[in-house]
Design a protein around this motif. Structure first.
Motif, PDB file in Angstrom:
ATOM      1  N   ALA A  33       0.853  -1.190   0.000  1.00 53.56           N
ATOM      2  CA  ALA A  33       0.000   0.000   0.000  1.00 53.56           C
ATOM      3  C   ALA A  33       0.887   1.237   0.000  1.00 53.56           C
ATOM      4  CB  ALA A  33      -0.893   0.002   1.236  1.00 53.56           C
ATOM      5  N   ALA A  35       0.770   5.554   0.357  1.00 52.04           N
ATOM      6  CA  ALA A  35      -0.043   6.747   0.659  1.00 52.04           C
ATOM      7  C   ALA A  35       0.700   7.945   0.075  1.00 52.04           C
ATOM      8  CB  ALA A  35      -0.273   6.846   2.161  1.00 52.04           C
ATOM      9  N   GLY A  36       1.456   8.679   0.899  1.00 57.19           N
ATOM     10  CA  GLY A  36       2.247   9.796   0.365  1.00 57.19           C
ATOM     11  C   GLY A  36       3.511   9.333  -0.344  1.00 57.19           C
ATOM     12  N   THR A 114       1.404  11.227   5.124  1.00 56.51           N
ATOM     13  CA  THR A 114       0.137  11.011   5.830  1.00 56.51           C
ATOM     14  C   THR A 114       0.376  10.469   7.233  1.00 56.51           C
ATOM     15  OG1 THR A 114      -0.043   8.732   5.077  1.00 56.51           O
ATOM     16  CG2 THR A 114      -0.949  10.446   3.610  1.00 56.51           C
ATOM     17  N   ASP A 169       7.492  10.556  14.831  1.00 51.70           N
ATOM     18  CA  ASP A 169       7.240  11.619  15.807  1.00 51.70           C
ATOM     19  C   ASP A 169       5.791  11.616  16.285  1.00 51.70           C
ATOM     20  OD1 ASP A 169       9.694  13.045  16.248  1.00 51.70           O
ATOM     21  OD2 ASP A 169       9.600  13.679  14.163  1.00 51.70           O
ATOM     22  N   LYS A 235      11.196  17.301  20.703  1.00 51.30           N
ATOM     23  CA  LYS A 235      11.992  16.374  19.895  1.00 51.30           C
ATOM     24  C   LYS A 235      13.421  16.904  19.833  1.00 51.30           C
ATOM     25  CE  LYS A 235      12.431  15.339  14.950  1.00 51.30           C
ATOM     26  NZ  LYS A 235      11.699  15.293  13.679  1.00 51.30           N
ATOM     27  N   ASP A 243      14.959  15.965   9.905  1.00 54.11           N
ATOM     28  CA  ASP A 243      15.710  14.922  10.600  1.00 54.11           C
ATOM     29  C   ASP A 243      14.822  14.119  11.536  1.00 54.11           C
ATOM     30  OD1 ASP A 243      17.987  13.502  10.842  1.00 54.11           O
ATOM     31  OD2 ASP A 243      19.218  15.186  11.512  1.00 54.11           O
TER      32      ASP A 243
HETATM   33  C1  LIG Z   1      13.967  13.118   4.401  1.00 53.14           C
HETATM   34  C2  LIG Z   1      12.935  12.553   5.315  1.00 53.14           C
HETATM   35  C3  LIG Z   1      12.885  13.013   6.627  1.00 53.14           C
HETATM   36  C4  LIG Z   1      11.935  12.496   7.499  1.00 53.14           C
HETATM   37  N1  LIG Z   1      11.885  12.956   8.791  1.00 53.14           N
HETATM   38  C5  LIG Z   1      10.946  12.466   9.641  1.00 53.14           C
HETATM   39  C6  LIG Z   1      10.839  12.944  10.967  1.00 53.14           C
HETATM   40  O1  LIG Z   1      11.557  13.828  11.392  1.00 53.14           O
HETATM   41  N2  LIG Z   1       9.897  12.393  11.771  1.00 53.14           N
HETATM   42  C7  LIG Z   1       9.063  11.431  11.355  1.00 53.14           C
HETATM   43  O2  LIG Z   1       8.204  10.979  12.109  1.00 53.14           O
HETATM   44  N3  LIG Z   1       9.136  10.965  10.093  1.00 53.14           N
HETATM   45  C8  LIG Z   1      10.044  11.462   9.246  1.00 53.14           C
HETATM   46  N4  LIG Z   1      10.116  11.014   7.961  1.00 53.14           N
HETATM   47  C9  LIG Z   1       9.229   9.970   7.582  1.00 53.14           C
HETATM   48  C10 LIG Z   1       8.000  10.558   6.940  1.00 53.14           C
HETATM   49  O3  LIG Z   1       7.345  11.409   7.798  1.00 53.14           O
HETATM   50  C11 LIG Z   1       7.135   9.446   6.729  1.00 53.14           C
HETATM   51  O4  LIG Z   1       7.852   8.632   5.851  1.00 53.14           O
HETATM   52  C12 LIG Z   1       5.842   9.900   6.108  1.00 53.14           C
HETATM   53  O5  LIG Z   1       5.017  10.489   7.096  1.00 53.14           O
HETATM   54  C13 LIG Z   1       5.201   8.685   5.617  1.00 53.14           C
HETATM   55  O6  LIG Z   1       3.994   9.051   5.083  1.00 53.14           O
HETATM   56  P1  LIG Z   1       3.644   8.625   3.615  1.00 53.14           P
HETATM   57  O7  LIG Z   1       2.181   8.830   3.514  1.00 53.14           O
HETATM   58  O8  LIG Z   1       4.525   9.326   2.659  1.00 53.14           O
HETATM   59  O9  LIG Z   1       4.017   7.067   3.674  1.00 53.14           O
HETATM   60  P2  LIG Z   1       4.152   5.947   2.584  1.00 53.14           P
HETATM   61  O10 LIG Z   1       5.554   5.860   2.108  1.00 53.14           O
HETATM   62  O11 LIG Z   1       3.099   6.044   1.574  1.00 53.14           O
HETATM   63  O12 LIG Z   1       3.876   4.703   3.516  1.00 53.14           O
HETATM   64  C14 LIG Z   1       4.786   4.340   4.526  1.00 53.14           C
HETATM   65  C15 LIG Z   1       4.487   2.912   4.975  1.00 53.14           C
HETATM   66  O13 LIG Z   1       3.224   2.883   5.592  1.00 53.14           O
HETATM   67  C16 LIG Z   1       2.353   1.986   4.925  1.00 53.14           C
HETATM   68  N5  LIG Z   1       1.031   2.641   4.956  1.00 53.14           N
HETATM   69  C17 LIG Z   1       0.738   3.893   4.543  1.00 53.14           C
HETATM   70  N6  LIG Z   1      -0.566   4.150   4.797  1.00 53.14           N
HETATM   71  C18 LIG Z   1      -1.084   3.030   5.336  1.00 53.14           C
HETATM   72  C19 LIG Z   1      -2.389   2.671   5.804  1.00 53.14           C
HETATM   73  N7  LIG Z   1      -3.396   3.516   5.768  1.00 53.14           N
HETATM   74  N8  LIG Z   1      -2.566   1.432   6.316  1.00 53.14           N
HETATM   75  C20 LIG Z   1      -1.526   0.547   6.335  1.00 53.14           C
HETATM   76  N9  LIG Z   1      -0.283   0.825   5.930  1.00 53.14           N
HETATM   77  C21 LIG Z   1      -0.067   2.058   5.433  1.00 53.14           C
HETATM   78  C22 LIG Z   1       2.921   1.802   3.545  1.00 53.14           C
HETATM   79  O14 LIG Z   1       2.566   0.546   3.026  1.00 53.14           O
HETATM   80  C23 LIG Z   1       4.406   1.921   3.818  1.00 53.14           C
HETATM   81  O15 LIG Z   1       4.894   0.699   4.254  1.00 53.14           O
HETATM   82  C24 LIG Z   1      11.031  11.515   7.052  1.00 53.14           C
HETATM   83  C25 LIG Z   1      11.081  11.055   5.734  1.00 53.14           C
HETATM   84  C26 LIG Z   1      12.007  11.563   4.863  1.00 53.14           C
HETATM   85  C27 LIG Z   1      12.035  11.063   3.463  1.00 53.14           C
END
Ligand SMILES: Cc1cc2nc3c(=O)[nH]c(=O)nc-3n(C[C@H](O)[C@H](O)[C@H](O)COP(=O)(O)OP(=O)(O)OC[C@H]3O[C@@H](n4cnc5c(N)ncnc54)[C@H](O)[C@@H]3O)c2cc1C
Ligand code: SF4
Length: 329
Positions: A33, A35-36, A114, A169, A235, A243
């Protein structure tokens, strides 16, 4: 292995949770799956993890938005971190979550990342992210937990072959708020306490949550039981933007006549799961919210911590964050 481009996959764009679950159920281990995409595409672009079938959740309207419920609010799993950060419903009553969301990564990532992705993201252990065959990747060793292993980001508790930590976070904030995670699969819907949603390597070394293949997190529910409490989120990271946490702390408490009457507190990045600090909760409940209680809370929080070679600094860091959470909230 060449890392210059992503491997091909089939993209599916369901418009309902039922269809997404049906697809994920059919694909099993070959499904993913998205999301973002911030965590997912990292894996795919590095060619470390791969799925032949990617199910894009972004067209499912029922997963979006923040709504009032009979006794609190419900946040759809596809709601972005920016929406959470700016939502008056969250800001007014559950500030610890809007604060936590505001501390994630950069504005660009928060605009499309997300809450579902943030709590389900994989660990950031850089050996594992690089694609080595460690325990978590199905191998027979942990590269971080060796005499030369680089482990300053790793755990103080819960080591069991793997010493990686939760990078989220928002997860500690959800544990502090006693949030309920709404999970849906082919067999229907269930609600799990945030504290039980995250799992450590002693339960399953290849997963970080209780989600089974084919299941989705559909929403997070916050109950009014903690609405309007006194909150604290802090944090500490190597850099203030972009970060992951070295340690973070989230607390919700009620203070009456200067005394802490009820409290929940959780720390991130010190264990594979958000660590609920029950010992702190016990020490401070019924005590004055003052410097002395804060000092006792800090000491209690770090009892039993087992540092690795390079992460001793996390012990005073956690102690001070807990102190500040009690004193400054
Ligand atoms: C440069 C960088 C810095 C970051 N810094 C931070 C930080 O400081 N703090 C922090 O907390 N995070 C941090 N992140 C992580 C980022 O916040 C998370 O990766 C982001 O919130 C994930 O959301 P997404 O929707 O893009 O996830 P996706 O990449 O779409 O999904 C992430 C995972 O969750 C699963 N998933 C998504 N939605 C669902 C759902 N509804 N049900 C079941 N599984 C699901 C997906 O299958 C995947 O395995 C960072 C990421 C990057 C690239
Ligand atoms: S800490 Fe966990 S993820 Fe990192 S190398 Fe060790 S087993 Fe792998």
């Amino acid at each position: 292995m060449s890392k210059d481009m992503m491997a091909n996959f089939e993209l599916y764009q369901p418009d309902s949770v039922a269809n997404a679950i049906d697809l994920l159920g059919r694909f099993g281990e070959d499904g993913w799956a998205i999301a973002g995409g911030h965590d997912t595409l990292d894996w795919f672009k590095d060619r470390v993890k791969y799925a032949a079938n990617v199910v894009d959740l972004s067209g499912i309207d029922e997963l979006r938005g923040i709504r009032e419920t009979e006794n609190g609010i419900e946040i759809g799993a596809l709601t972005t971190l920016t929406e959470i950060e700016r939502s008056p419903l969250v800001q007014e009553n559950f500030t610890v979550l809007s604060d936590a969301a505001r501390h994630v990564a950069s504005p660009q990532i928060r605009h499309t990342g997300t809450i579902g992705g943030n709590v389900n993201q994989d660990t950031r252990c850089w050996y594992y992210r690089y694609g080595v065959d460690c325990y978590r990747a199905g191998g027979t060793t942990c590269y971080a937990d060796t005499p030369e292993g680089q482990n300053r980001e790793h755990c103080l508790w819960g080591a069991d072959r793997c010493v990686a930590v939760t990078p989220s976070d928002t997860a500690p904030a959800l544990v502090a708020l006693d949030a309920r995670m709404v999970v849906r699969g082919a067999d229907g819907e269930r609600e799990v306490a945030a504290e039980d949603y995250f799992i450590g390597p002693e339960i399953d070394i290849e997963r970080m949550t209780i989600l089974e293949p084919g299941e989705l997190l559909v929403a997070v529910r916050l109950s009014n039981e903690w609405a309007g409490a006194t909150f604290y989120f802090e944090k500490v990271a190597d850099r203030n933007t972009w970060d992951f946490p070295l340690v973070n702390i989230a607390a919700a408490m009620f203070v009456e006549d200067g005394m802490i009457s009820r409290i929940r507190m959780a720390a991130g990045a010190v264990q594979c799961v958000p660590r609920r600090l029950t010992v702190v909760e016990e020490v401070v409940t019924g005590s004055a919210k003052d410097e002395e209680t804060a000092a006792l809370a800090g000491q209690a929080a770090v009892r039993g911590a087992t540092p690795l070679n390079y992460n001793h600094f996390k012990i005073p860091l956690l102690e001070n964050l807990v102190k500040r959470a009690i004193r400054d909230a």
